[in-house]
Motif scaffolding. Structure first.
Motif, PDB file in Angstrom:
ATOM      1  N   LEU A  83       0.836  -1.205   0.000  1.00  0.00           N
ATOM      2  CA  LEU A  83       0.000   0.000   0.000  1.00  0.00           C
ATOM      3  C   LEU A  83       0.868   1.252   0.000  1.00  0.00           C
ATOM      4  N   LEU A  84       1.851   1.302   0.891  1.00  0.00           N
ATOM      5  CA  LEU A  84       2.711   2.490   0.971  1.00  0.00           C
ATOM      6  C   LEU A  84       3.506   2.702  -0.310  1.00  0.00           C
ATOM      7  N   PHE A  85       4.008   1.613  -0.899  1.00  0.00           N
ATOM      8  CA  PHE A  85       4.786   1.722  -2.131  1.00  0.00           C
ATOM      9  C   PHE A  85       3.926   2.254  -3.284  1.00  0.00           C
ATOM     10  N   VAL A  86       2.733   1.698  -3.448  1.00  0.00           N
ATOM     11  CA  VAL A  86       1.852   2.136  -4.535  1.00  0.00           C
ATOM     12  C   VAL A  86       1.457   3.601  -4.338  1.00  0.00           C
ATOM     13  N   LEU A  87       1.159   3.987  -3.109  1.00  0.00           N
ATOM     14  CA  LEU A  87       0.822   5.391  -2.851  1.00  0.00           C
ATOM     15  C   LEU A  87       1.981   6.307  -3.206  1.00  0.00           C
ATOM     16  N   LYS A  88       3.189   5.915  -2.813  1.00  0.00           N
ATOM     17  CA  LYS A  88       4.376   6.730  -3.097  1.00  0.00           C
ATOM     18  C   LYS A  88       4.551   6.920  -4.601  1.00  0.00           C
ATOM     19  N   VAL A  89       4.411   5.845  -5.361  1.00  0.00           N
ATOM     20  CA  VAL A  89       4.573   5.917  -6.813  1.00  0.00           C
ATOM     21  C   VAL A  89       3.490   6.790  -7.436  1.00  0.00           C
ATOM     22  N   LYS A  90       2.250   6.570  -7.048  1.00  0.00           N
ATOM     23  CA  LYS A  90       1.142   7.339  -7.637  1.00  0.00           C
ATOM     24  C   LYS A  90       1.222   8.815  -7.265  1.00  0.00           C
ATOM     25  N   TRP A  91       1.596   9.118  -6.036  1.00  0.00           N
ATOM     26  CA  TRP A  91       1.724  10.523  -5.626  1.00  0.00           C
ATOM     27  C   TRP A  91       2.892  11.184  -6.349  1.00  0.00           C
ATOM     28  N   LYS A  92       3.966  10.448  -6.564  1.00  0.00           N
ATOM     29  CA  LYS A  92       5.116  11.002  -7.280  1.00  0.00           C
ATOM     30  C   LYS A  92       4.735  11.322  -8.721  1.00  0.00           C
ATOM     31  N   ARG A  93       3.909  10.481  -9.322  1.00  0.00           N
ATOM     32  CA  ARG A  93       3.481  10.716 -10.699  1.00  0.00           C
ATOM     33  C   ARG A  93       2.644  11.988 -10.820  1.00  0.00           C
ATOM     34  N   LEU A  94       1.961  12.364  -9.751  1.00  0.00           N
ATOM     35  CA  LEU A  94       1.200  13.623  -9.789  1.00  0.00           C
ATOM     36  C   LEU A  94       2.130  14.800 -10.032  1.00  0.00           C
ATOM     37  N   GLU A  95       3.329  14.740  -9.468  1.00  0.00           N
ATOM     38  CA  GLU A  95       4.299  15.826  -9.615  1.00  0.00           C
ATOM     39  C   GLU A  95       4.922  15.840 -11.006  1.00  0.00           C
ATOM     40  N   ASP A  96       4.861  14.719 -11.718  1.00  0.00           N
ATOM     41  CA  ASP A  96       5.517  14.610 -13.018  1.00  0.00           C
ATOM     42  C   ASP A  96       4.624  15.001 -14.180  1.00  0.00           C
ATOM     43  N   GLU A  97       3.381  15.356 -13.911  1.00  0.00           N
ATOM     44  CA  GLU A  97       2.481  15.710 -14.992  1.00  0.00           C
ATOM     45  C   GLU A  97       2.735  17.140 -15.449  1.00  0.00           C
ATOM     46  N   ALA A  98       2.719  17.324 -16.763  1.00  0.00           N
ATOM     47  CA  ALA A  98       2.915  18.652 -17.337  1.00  0.00           C
ATOM     48  C   ALA A  98       1.570  19.173 -17.863  1.00  0.00           C
ATOM     49  N   TYR A  99       1.318  20.424 -17.604  1.00  0.00           N
ATOM     50  CA  TYR A  99       0.086  21.046 -18.061  1.00  0.00           C
ATOM     51  C   TYR A  99       0.433  22.290 -18.860  1.00  0.00           C
ATOM     52  N   GLU A 100      -0.269  22.489 -19.953  1.00  0.00           N
ATOM     53  CA  GLU A 100      -0.021  23.647 -20.811  1.00  0.00           C
ATOM     54  C   GLU A 100      -0.221  24.933 -20.017  1.00  0.00           C
ATOM     55  N   GLY A 101       0.749  25.808 -20.141  1.00  0.00           N
ATOM     56  CA  GLY A 101       0.678  27.096 -19.453  1.00  0.00           C
ATOM     57  C   GLY A 101       1.186  27.071 -18.024  1.00  0.00           C
ATOM     58  N   HIS A 102       1.594  25.905 -17.519  1.00  0.00           N
ATOM     59  CA  HIS A 102       2.122  25.776 -16.168  1.00  0.00           C
ATOM     60  C   HIS A 102       3.612  25.452 -16.229  1.00  0.00           C
ATOM     61  N   PRO A 103       4.330  25.674 -15.139  1.00  0.00           N
ATOM     62  CA  PRO A 103       5.759  25.343 -15.132  1.00  0.00           C
ATOM     63  C   PRO A 103       5.999  23.849 -15.395  1.00  0.00           C
TER      64      PRO A 103
END
Length: 116
Positions: free
Chosen positions: A62-82
């Motif tokens: 559970l902790l490992f999957v949460l860590k990976v999924k939360w880290k992926r949130l930081e890796d998403e790029a959005y147009e017009g954002h840094p």
């Protein structure tokens, strides 16, 4: 909000998975092994379900999957954002971050390709 939704989703999946492993251990073993075949993990001669299968749906899982999924949130790029400052590995094997390559006010250009 996204982290809370991920927490609820992963926790629910782990609870359901753990319950199914207790109620139907042979069926879950077949399911997990089938997933291993799809990923190619079974190609490893040292592969043994008994070594890692029971760790599925554990608290550590559970902790490992949460860590990976939360880290992926930081890796998403959005147009017009840094741009995300994701970790990268240089050809020398050094781990650094993408924005470490920025120089002054010049644009950073990424070129993706392959050598065969």
């Amino acid at each position: 909000l996204q982290k809370i939704l991920i927490l609820l989703h992963v926790t629910t999946c782990v609870i359901v998975g753990k319950t199914l492993m207790i109620l139907f251990p042979n069926a879950m073993k077949r399911y997990i092994l089938k997933q291993g075949e799809k990923s190619g993990m079974n190609m490893n001669p040292k592969f043994s379900y008994e070594n890692w299968g029971p760790t599925f749906f554990s608290f550590e899982y559970l902790l490992f999957v949460l860590k990976v999924k939360w880290k992926r949130l930081e890796d998403e790029a959005y147009e017009g954002h840094p741009a995300p400052n994701t970790p990268v590995v240089t050809v020398n094997g050094e781990v650094c971050h993408l924005l470490d390559f920025m120089r002054d006010n010049r644009p950073l250009i990424l070129n993706f390709g392959s050598c065969t």
